[in-house]
Design an enzyme around this catalytic site. Structure first.
Site, PDB file in Angstrom:
ATOM      1  CE  LYS A   6      -2.637   3.426   1.499  1.00  0.00           C
ATOM      2  NZ  LYS A   6      -2.073   4.780   1.731  1.00  0.00           N
ATOM      3  CD  GLU A  61      12.722   3.973   8.773  1.00  0.00           C
ATOM      4  OE1 GLU A  61      12.758   4.874   9.644  1.00  0.00           O
ATOM      5  OE2 GLU A  61      12.571   4.191   7.569  1.00  0.00           O
ATOM      6  CB  CYS A  80      13.038   8.635   8.815  1.00  0.00           C
ATOM      7  SG  CYS A  80      13.894   7.393   7.834  1.00  0.00           S
ATOM      8  CD  GLU A 118      11.226  12.713  11.840  1.00  0.00           C
ATOM      9  OE1 GLU A 118      12.000  12.118  11.070  1.00  0.00           O
ATOM     10  OE2 GLU A 118      10.179  12.202  12.300  1.00  0.00           O
TER      11      GLU A 118
END
Length: 512
Positions: A204, A282, A316, A414
């Site tokens: 997906k 992750e 990331c 972040e």
């Protein structure tokens, strides 16, 4: 003081192969641009007939539409993968290896087309898009080789009339939910390992970037993978929760692999718990980037440019909290500011000179803007940039913030944008303490020419990846993953296959 006006901008778009692809006029390339999903070896529409648009973040224009699939379509994909697994798991490692290698060869041959599609839907500069396609295909090459190295064991038995054998076998259907920031490589990194192990896949892709996934799977089909071994379900933001839930809870699914935010990862973890699924996560990062007094300053600046501004900071493992030792702080900031102002070219990524594209969508633009504004309100000082770009749309100025404190949003969150936040430190212990003061533990970076310090700091940093005098750490051969709230498991390297196999212990008795 350098001002943002010195940062180059460029929005003009020359006629490119990519535009020909998107217009559907390119005879050679048009077949990679799909407006249907891929289930059971067929290109299909959603059972509801609904579609959703795919927009170019650099221009705001709709470039295509894809099926808006729901639970019915997802179940069909899972059923197809489950049926295909019954035969795929019995293929030889060599057969799987050859197919992966063919897929790799096709990805390399179609690099320009894949890069053009990626730039159009993700806004990534063409030079970076080409790099990602090479990076993504490298996982297929790597796992085509690793498929033949999934070894078992013969263990020394405690009894003379028994033999003990361990086999590694594929776990079954693997669901994969991939992000928009690396729409090619996050698929190949997961699917390459699963297919090498003998598993089948239901993928997906993110709703912002489904075209890259469909293009890659087009080449997998051409490589000869049997129907049902690889399936792609596209879904809008509205349908994604129901699709994701089914991918986690179906009795026919053995594993879920997800790359994305920690919040969503926690939700999927809960959804998988009832079925005791194998899970690989992750998740988010908040990477420290430490510059010690012994560092080579030009090299450290270069490493930060790579670790921060790749994909406009939307990675990331992007450097998020920059810590610079007090004695070299002013020199570092001055050198960095000059480099950012002179080297970064903001604009539409389809132009060959552009190296900073737009943010992916309005929500991400507003988030970066809020973080910067809140940090400035808390006392951070803007050296460069600090606001939306004059180009408008989803462009944000490359930004440098100084006088940053640990409790400011730009250090606590972040950023996922082209914003560098700098803080001074006085000692190694202080730098390590600040670096480790995060719920995340994905990547970290530091620069030092002191060998003893290199070993000390590398051991003390609480993260899964450490870049030492290096800002680009990703490779198919590397074990990618984090600790704490940054995830579970590893992707890439020989360990990437671990999530897709289980160990079967065979005890052979009655030996006279």
């Amino acid at each position: 003081m350098t001002t943002v006006s010195t940062v180059k901008t460029l929005l003009q778009r020359p006629p490119t192969v990519m535009m020909e692809v998107l217009k559907g006029h390119g005879v050679r390339y048009a077949s990679l641009l799909h407006q249907e999903s891929y289930i059971g070896g067929r290109w299909v529409a959603a059972s509801s007939g609904k579609v959703f648009p795919v927009t170019n973040p650099a221009t705001g224009k709709v470039i295509s539409s894809v099926p808006d699939m729901g639970e019915v379509d997802t179940q069909a994909a899972i059923d197809s993968a489950y049926e295909a697994f019954q035969t795929w798991q019995r293929t030889t490692a060599k057969e799987r290896s050859l197919l992966l290698r063919k897929w790799y060869d096709l990805m390399e041959a179609h690099k320009e087309e894949l890069a053009g599609i990626m730039t159009a839907e993700a806004g990534k500069p063409l030079v970076e898009a080409r790099g990602e396609v090479s990076y993504g295909s490298s996982f297929l090459e790597w796992y085509s080789e690793e498929a033949k190295r999934i070894h078992g064991e013969v263990v020394q038995s405690p009894s003379v009339n028994k033999e003990m054998i361990f086999l590694r076998q594929p776990i079954g259907v693997a669901s994969m939910i991939t992000p928009w920031n690396f729409p090619n490589a996050m698929i190949t990194r997961k699917a390459g390992a699963a297919l090498a192990a003998g598993c089948t896949c239901v993928i997906k892709p993110a709703e912002d970037t489904p075209l890259s996934a469909l293009a890659a799977v087009d080449l997998a089909e051409k490589a000869g993978f049997p129907p049902g071994v690889i399936n792609v379900v596209t879904a809008s933001k509205d349908n994604t929760p129901a699709v994701g839930n089914l991918m986690c809870t179906s009795d026919k699914v053995a594993a879920i692999s997800f790359t994305g935010s920690t919040t969503v990862g926690q939700l999927l973890y809960r959804q998988c718990s009832e079925g005791i699924k194998r899970i690989g996560l992750e998740l988010g990062g908040n990477a420290p980037f430490i510059v010690f007094a012994s560092a080579d300053i030009p090299s450290a600046v270069e490493g930060l440019m790579v670790a921060k501004f790749r994909n406009a900071g939307q990675a990331c493992i992007s450097a998020n909290r920059v810590l610079v030792e007090d004695s070299v702080y002013e020199t570092f900031v001055k050198t960095l500011t000059t480099e950012v102002a002179e080297r970064l070219v903001v604009g539409d990524g389809s132009h060959p000179q552009v190296n900073i594209g737009p943010l992916i969508n309005v929500a991400q633009l507003k988030r970066v803007e809020r973080i910067v504004e809140a940090s400035v309100a808390a006392g951070a000082r803007v050296v460069l940039g600090g606001k939306r770009h004059s180009l408008g749309g989803l462009f944000f100025q490359p930004t440098i913030l100084v006088d940053v404190k640990e409790d400011m949003p730009c250090f606590q969150q972040e950023i996922f944008g082209p914003v560098i936040a700098l803080r001074r430190f006085q000692s190694e212990d202080e730098a390590v303490a600040i670096a480790n003061a995060s719920e995340c533990g994905l990547a970290s970076y530091f620069y030092s020419q002191d060998v003893s310090q290199v070993w000390r700091v590398a051991r003390r940093l609480e993260c899964g990846i450490v870049g030492i005098n290096e800002g680009l750490v990703s490779a198919a051969e590397g074990a990618f993953g984090g600790i704490k709230k940054s995830g579970i498991g590893r992707e890439g390297s020989r360990h990437g296959i671990d999530d897709y196999t289980y160990i079967k212990y065979i005890c052979l008795g009655g030996i006279n």
